[in-house]
Enzyme design. Structure first.
Site, PDB file in Angstrom:
ATOM      1  CG  ASP A  32      -2.086  -0.832   1.202  1.00 39.58           C
ATOM      2  OD1 ASP A  32      -2.267  -1.517   0.193  1.00 39.58           O
ATOM      3  OD2 ASP A  32      -2.875  -0.812   2.179  1.00 39.58           O
ATOM      4  CE  LYS A  89      -7.048  -1.165  -0.172  1.00 38.47           C
ATOM      5  NZ  LYS A  89      -6.917  -2.626  -0.229  1.00 38.47           N
ATOM      6  N   GLY A 161      -5.419  -2.932   8.685  1.00 33.75           N
ATOM      7  CA  GLY A 161      -5.126  -1.760   9.503  1.00 33.75           C
ATOM      8  C   GLY A 161      -4.899  -2.048  10.970  1.00 33.75           C
ATOM      9  N   GLY A 223      -3.290  -7.362   8.148  1.00 39.24           N
ATOM     10  CA  GLY A 223      -2.601  -7.496   9.424  1.00 39.24           C
ATOM     11  C   GLY A 223      -1.171  -7.974   9.345  1.00 39.24           C
ATOM     12  N   GLY A 244      -0.254  -3.690   4.007  1.00 34.89           N
ATOM     13  CA  GLY A 244      -0.896  -2.377   4.001  1.00 34.89           C
ATOM     14  C   GLY A 244      -0.138  -1.408   4.871  1.00 34.89           C
ATOM     15  CB  SER A 245      -1.090   0.008   8.112  1.00 36.51           C
ATOM     16  OG  SER A 245      -2.414  -0.075   7.633  1.00 36.51           O
TER      17      SER A 245
END
Lengths: 303, 187
Positions: A32, A89, A161, A223, A244-245
């Site tokens: 991301d 997305k 997230g 995650g 992602g994060s």
């Protein structure tokens, strides 16, 4: 070969090209990114693709509000800055957002539970697009419904997230277990299972013929925050990972990005995992599942 | 006889299926020990920038260059980009072992990916080919033979024991290109 079978099922002429690109992403990391600078860092670290978005899931979770498709300008800027595939997305069921992304010439569309769903009942009919779609799944029924709608790639939903891998592990476990159970089923039992999953029996037959594997690649998301997380979920059968994060919310994004890429490739070699895990600094802080109420869980979005 | 498939990233398992079908064993290569157990090597499709990065991080870069000097190697799409002496769009390092120029993503984005049937002197009937975010390849010397073309562009090249294709056949049931590559081992 499995790509060909799913093409026969879907009668979509571009289908094997769509799963074809998904196959090319195998053994890789999709990261991301929220701006050009991060996209360039991701590419240099060895990402196979970037997911262009305005806010990473950790911030969407924190800030709340309706989360929508990102500004096309941001996506175009990122697309111009890197040579690897760019994904973006759309909200569940929001086919107009998907049309806009296809008009940009995006390489992959993620119909994602991370954004606020746009339809209470329907996912996008993905067979009508030339652009490949990836969709999240918590279990086999959900994965097969998405494939039946034309998804070229499945990923676990996990719980985006959170920096907490437990939900991705749960979903990967569930899908693996349910795939194995299909082996035993024949005739009326198989038809009953197809009704339960709300998919044609023919799709279950294709899965069984394919040694009880999904007819499209099966990645993990939601995650994954450390190289060890990537190695764990890869050893459980994920063919690639979405992060992602976990990268840009860590203390040293470049180092973490490189380490996750190497861990994804050398997932079953502890000596490499040790080397890449050393001295990475502080990982993203993360959230315990118990502190998230049921209605805040993103994985429950989608039908 | 064993064919290695560089398994750092990309589309790997489909090749195992094709070689198994042809009665040849294969080995997934991620480290030096495994590389030298192989009589030939496939550099698969995937992302060339990722593979390049992983080759360097795993200290495999110079060993693969050495491998290419003596044993058969087939680069597919991203793998062909790795073999190329010169890479553009954007410029990128490579193994620089084959006299070809690779222009990355030369047809455009995924929307410009396409299927085709290609003809060439080594096949009796057209070969089904998938061009997925494919590069365009050009010969840089007369050491390189063009074995197949599509709409005027060379898509399959051979230089001695090195083979480069800009397209994929591993996603289809057609194993003829895999069989052709195995012939390199017999000659």
């Amino acid at each position: 070969m499995r790509a060909k079978r799913i093409s026969e099922l879907n009668k979509g002429e571009g289908m094997d090209l769509r799963t074809g690109l998904a196959n090319m992403l195998c053994n890789g990391v999709i990261m991301d990114v929220v701006n050009v600078e991060q996209a360039v860092i991701a590419e240099k670290a060895g990402a196979v693709a970037v997911m262009a978005l305005e806010r990473v899931p950790a911030d969407i979770r924190k800030e709340g509000g309706v989360a929508r498709m990102s500004d096309p300008l941001l996506i175009e800027e990122i697309k111009a800055a890197v040579s690897i595939p760019v994904m973006a997305k759309v909200r569940i069921g929001h086919f107009a957002e998907a049309q806009i992304l296809e008009a940009i010439g995006i390489d992959f569309i993620d119909e994602s539970e991370v954004l606020t769903p746009a339809s209470p009942t329907m996912h996008v009919n993905k067979k009508t697009f030339k652009t490949p779609f990836v969709c999240g799944a918590c279990n086999l029924g959900e994965a097969l419904r998405r494939i039946n709608e034309g998804a070229a790639l499945i990923r676990t939903k996990g719980e985006a997230g959170t920096g907490n891998i437990i939900e991705a592990v749960r979903h990967m476990d569930e899908i693996t277990r349910e795939l194995k159970e299909l082996q035993e089923l024949k005739g009326p039992e198989l038809e009953k299972k197809a009704r339960e999953y709300r998919v044609p029996t023919e799709l279950l037959e294709i899965v069984i013929e394919n040694n009880c594997k999904l007819p499209v690649p099966n990645f993990a998301a939601g995650g994954i925050a450390t190289p060890a997380d990537a190695a764990l979920i890869r050893q459980m059968g994920a063919e690639a990972v979405f992060v992602g994060s976990g990268i840009f919310k860590s203390e040293h994004p470049e180092k973490v990005a490189r380490a996750v890429v190497e861990a994804t490739t050398h997932f079953d070699r502890p000596e490499v995992l040790l080397e890449v895990s050393r001295g990475l600094g502080k990982a993203m802080s993360g959230i315990e599942m118990e502190t998230i109420s049921e209605h805040e869980k993103l994985a429950s979005r989608g039908w | 006889m064993q064919v290695g498939i560089l398994a750092l990233q990309g589309c790997v398992t489909q090749h195992v299926d094709h070689f198994t079908k042809l009665g040849c064993s294969s080995l997934l290569v991620r480290k030096s020990d495994d590389l030298w157990k192989c009589d030939a090597l496939v550099l698969p499709g995937g992302e060339s920038s990722t593979m390049l990065h992983l080759l360097q991080r795993a200290n495999l870069f110079s060993e693969v260059v050495e491998f290419c000097s003596s044993r058969p190697v087939w680069g597919i799409c991203a793998g062909a980009i790795l073999l190329a002496k010169k890479v553009s769009h954007p410029e990128q390092d490579s193994l620089e072992v084959m006299d070809i120029h690779a222009e990355r993503n030369a047809y455009g984005s995924q929307l410009d990916s396409f299927k085709a049937e290609i003809t060439g002197q080594i096949f009796n009937t057209p070969l089904p080919a998938d061009f997925i975010r494919a590069p365009k390849l050009k010969a840089l010397s007369d050491q390189v033979m063009c074995l197949a073309q599509y709409e005027g562009d060379g898509v399959l090249f051979r230089q001695g024991h090195l083979l480069a294709s800009s397209f994929h056949t591993e996603l289809t049931d057609d194993s003829r290109l895999h069989a052709y590559f195995l012939e390199f081992l017999r000659s």
